[in-house]
Design a protein around this motif. Sequence first.
Motif, PDB file in Angstrom:
ATOM      1  N   LYS A 103      38.514  39.840  44.363  1.00 27.61           N
ATOM      2  CA  LYS A 103      39.139  40.233  45.534  1.00 27.61           C
ATOM      3  C   LYS A 103      38.253  39.913  46.764  1.00 27.61           C
ATOM      4  CE  LYS A 103      38.919  44.840  46.441  1.00 27.61           C
ATOM      5  NZ  LYS A 103      39.342  45.940  46.268  1.00 27.61           N
ATOM      6  N   GLY A 104      38.128  39.537  47.477  1.00 22.44           N
ATOM      7  CA  GLY A 104      37.450  39.068  48.880  1.00 22.44           C
ATOM      8  C   GLY A 104      37.492  37.329  48.525  1.00 22.44           C
ATOM      9  N   PHE A 105      37.115  37.209  47.940  1.00 22.08           N
ATOM     10  CA  PHE A 105      37.457  35.513  47.561  1.00 22.08           C
ATOM     11  C   PHE A 105      39.224  35.286  47.338  1.00 22.08           C
ATOM     12  CE2 PHE A 105      37.328  31.978  45.009  1.00 22.08           C
ATOM     13  CZ  PHE A 105      37.146  31.091  45.633  1.00 22.08           C
ATOM     14  N   ALA A 106      39.539  35.874  46.410  1.00 25.57           N
ATOM     15  CA  ALA A 106      41.319  34.770  45.630  1.00 25.57           C
ATOM     16  C   ALA A 106      41.912  35.821  46.422  1.00 25.57           C
ATOM     17  CB  ALA A 106      41.196  34.881  44.365  1.00 25.57           C
ATOM     18  N   HIS A 115      47.764  40.096  49.402  1.00 22.78           N
ATOM     19  CA  HIS A 115      47.101  38.711  50.528  1.00 22.78           C
ATOM     20  C   HIS A 115      46.779  37.712  49.909  1.00 22.78           C
ATOM     21  CE1 HIS A 115      48.817  41.480  53.467  1.00 22.78           C
ATOM     22  NE2 HIS A 115      47.895  42.393  53.420  1.00 22.78           N
ATOM     23  N   PRO A 116      46.853  36.997  49.032  1.00 25.13           N
ATOM     24  CA  PRO A 116      46.623  35.916  48.523  1.00 25.13           C
ATOM     25  C   PRO A 116      45.924  34.902  49.708  1.00 25.13           C
ATOM     26  CG  PRO A 116      49.116  35.354  48.851  1.00 25.13           C
ATOM     27  CD  PRO A 116      48.961  36.207  49.400  1.00 25.13           C
ATOM     28  N   SER A 122      46.536  23.287  44.629  1.00 19.34           N
ATOM     29  CA  SER A 122      47.563  23.374  44.068  1.00 19.34           C
ATOM     30  C   SER A 122      47.021  22.714  42.739  1.00 19.34           C
ATOM     31  CB  SER A 122      48.495  21.887  44.149  1.00 19.34           C
ATOM     32  OG  SER A 122      47.191  21.034  43.852  1.00 19.34           O
ATOM     33  N   ALA A 123      47.445  23.683  41.713  1.00 20.75           N
ATOM     34  CA  ALA A 123      47.171  23.069  39.993  1.00 20.75           C
ATOM     35  C   ALA A 123      47.915  22.427  39.196  1.00 20.75           C
ATOM     36  CB  ALA A 123      46.551  24.764  39.838  1.00 20.75           C
ATOM     37  N   LYS A 154      49.574  31.483  41.060  1.00 15.38           N
ATOM     38  CA  LYS A 154      50.318  32.015  42.159  1.00 15.38           C
ATOM     39  C   LYS A 154      50.235  33.250  43.106  1.00 15.38           C
ATOM     40  CE  LYS A 154      54.074  28.777  40.532  1.00 15.38           C
ATOM     41  NZ  LYS A 154      54.734  29.109  39.125  1.00 15.38           N
ATOM     42  N   PHE A 155      49.505  34.081  42.125  1.00 16.41           N
ATOM     43  CA  PHE A 155      48.686  35.563  42.414  1.00 16.41           C
ATOM     44  C   PHE A 155      48.295  35.925  43.825  1.00 16.41           C
ATOM     45  CE2 PHE A 155      46.092  39.530  43.267  1.00 16.41           C
ATOM     46  CZ  PHE A 155      46.938  40.254  43.852  1.00 16.41           C
ATOM     47  N   CYS A 156      46.984  34.230  43.379  1.00 25.86           N
ATOM     48  CA  CYS A 156      45.926  33.880  44.977  1.00 25.86           C
ATOM     49  C   CYS A 156      46.536  32.928  45.568  1.00 25.86           C
ATOM     50  CB  CYS A 156      44.779  33.647  43.754  1.00 25.86           C
ATOM     51  SG  CYS A 156      43.974  34.594  42.889  1.00 25.86           S
ATOM     52  N   GLY A 157      47.880  32.669  45.475  1.00 29.56           N
ATOM     53  CA  GLY A 157      48.295  31.515  46.386  1.00 29.56           C
ATOM     54  C   GLY A 157      48.389  30.135  46.474  1.00 29.56           C
TER      55      GLY A 157
END
Length: 192
Positions: A103-106, A115-116, A122-123, A154-157
Motif C-alpha cells: 500500500k502506498g506503491f501498488a 485504488h490500483p 501488463s504482465a 489485477k488488484f494493483c491495476g
Amino acid sequence: MTEILIIQGHPDASETHLRHAIAEEYRSGAEAAGHRVTVIDIAQQDVPFLRTQAEWEGSDWPPICAPAQAAISAAEHLVFVYPLWIGDVPALLKAWIEQVFRKGFAFEMDRHGWHPALRGKSARVIVTMGMPGFVYRWFFFAHSLRSLDRNILKFCGIRPVRWSILGHAEDPNGRAQTRFLAKARQLGLRAR
C-alpha cells in the motif's frame, strides 16, 4: 519499444535452473526485437518475511523495496518466471511480492475503498512444474496462478495478465525444455 522487467522467481541462488534459461531466452528475444529489459533475481536479494500487521502497515520498508519499485514503475510489462512449489509460488517470491507490492506503491486505500496504482502495465506469468500443465490447469484449476493474477496483479491495476503454464519441466529426453525455451524467446520477441 517496450520497457520490460523480468522477475526471476526461482529461490535457489546456488545454481542456474531451467527458469533461468527461460528468463534468458525471453530477455534475448525481447532485446533482439528492440525492447529494453531489466532483470531482478530474487534469489540474489536479502528478502525479509513480513510477520506482523504492524510490519505490513509500517513505513520502514526493507532496502529491496526502493530499487524493485523503481524498476516496476519504469516497466510497461512485467514477466514473472518461477517454478510451482507445493502448488504455489516459492515462499521467497511470495515474500518479495509482499514486501514490494505494498500500500502506498501498488495500491492506495481510503474511506472509499482501494485504488490500483499500477495501471497501464501488463504482465506475463511463466510457471513451470513437473506435472502436466493441463492437469494443473484443469484438475487443480490453476488455483495459485489465479490468485497471483486476480488477488495481486489485477488488484494493483496490472492488465492484461497472460499465463504460460509449462508442464513436464523434468522431461528426461529434454523435448519439453527445448519447447519452453523456444516459446520464451517468441514471447520475448513480441513483448507478451
